[in-house]
Design a protein around this motif. Structure first.
Motif, PDB file in Angstrom:
ATOM      1  N   TRP A  33       0.687  -1.054  -0.011  1.00  0.00           N
ATOM      2  CA  TRP A  33      -0.102   0.080  -0.190  1.00  0.00           C
ATOM      3  C   TRP A  33       0.832   1.198  -0.088  1.00  0.00           C
ATOM      4  N   THR A  35       0.997   3.783   1.908  1.00  0.00           N
ATOM      5  CA  THR A  35       1.725   4.134   3.349  1.00  0.00           C
ATOM      6  C   THR A  35       2.824   3.087   3.616  1.00  0.00           C
ATOM      7  N   ASP A  36       3.250   2.091   3.029  1.00  0.00           N
ATOM      8  CA  ASP A  36       4.389   1.157   3.170  1.00  0.00           C
ATOM      9  C   ASP A  36       5.591   1.934   2.206  1.00  0.00           C
ATOM     10  N   GLU A  45       9.246  13.493   3.199  1.00  0.00           N
ATOM     11  CA  GLU A  45       7.573  12.899   3.256  1.00  0.00           C
ATOM     12  C   GLU A  45       7.296  13.346   1.859  1.00  0.00           C
ATOM     13  N   GLU A  49       1.451  14.754   2.826  1.00  0.00           N
ATOM     14  CA  GLU A  49       1.374  14.073   4.160  1.00  0.00           C
ATOM     15  C   GLU A  49       0.901  15.013   5.050  1.00  0.00           C
ATOM     16  N   LYS A  53      -2.946  14.529   7.081  1.00  0.00           N
ATOM     17  CA  LYS A  53      -2.903  14.579   8.606  1.00  0.00           C
ATOM     18  C   LYS A  53      -3.853  15.644   9.287  1.00  0.00           C
TER      19      LYS A  53
END
Length: 60
Positions: A33, A35-36, A45, A49, A53
């Motif tokens: 995914w 996020t991995d 980043e 991101e 958040k």
């Protein structure tokens, strides 16, 4: 450079400004995914991101 990278182009996102904005991640054959993955080419980043958040914090 001897490394593999993945190229992404967001078709949709929580913020419309993210659409059609390219970004790169280091290739990881174990990743399943987004996020991995980790950003490529010296970025700490992915561009989205911090805003993501904020969005998620206000929704909870």
């Amino acid at each position: 450079m001897g490394r593999k990278y993945l190229y992404f182009l967001a078709l949709q996102g929580r913020d419309p400004n993210w659409c059609k904005r390219p970004f790169f991640a280091r290739y990881d054959e174990k990743a399943t995914w987004l996020t991995d993955l980790v950003p490529a080419i010296g970025e700490k980043e992915f561009f989205y991101e911090n805003k993501l958040k904020e969005i998620l914090k206000t929704q909870s």
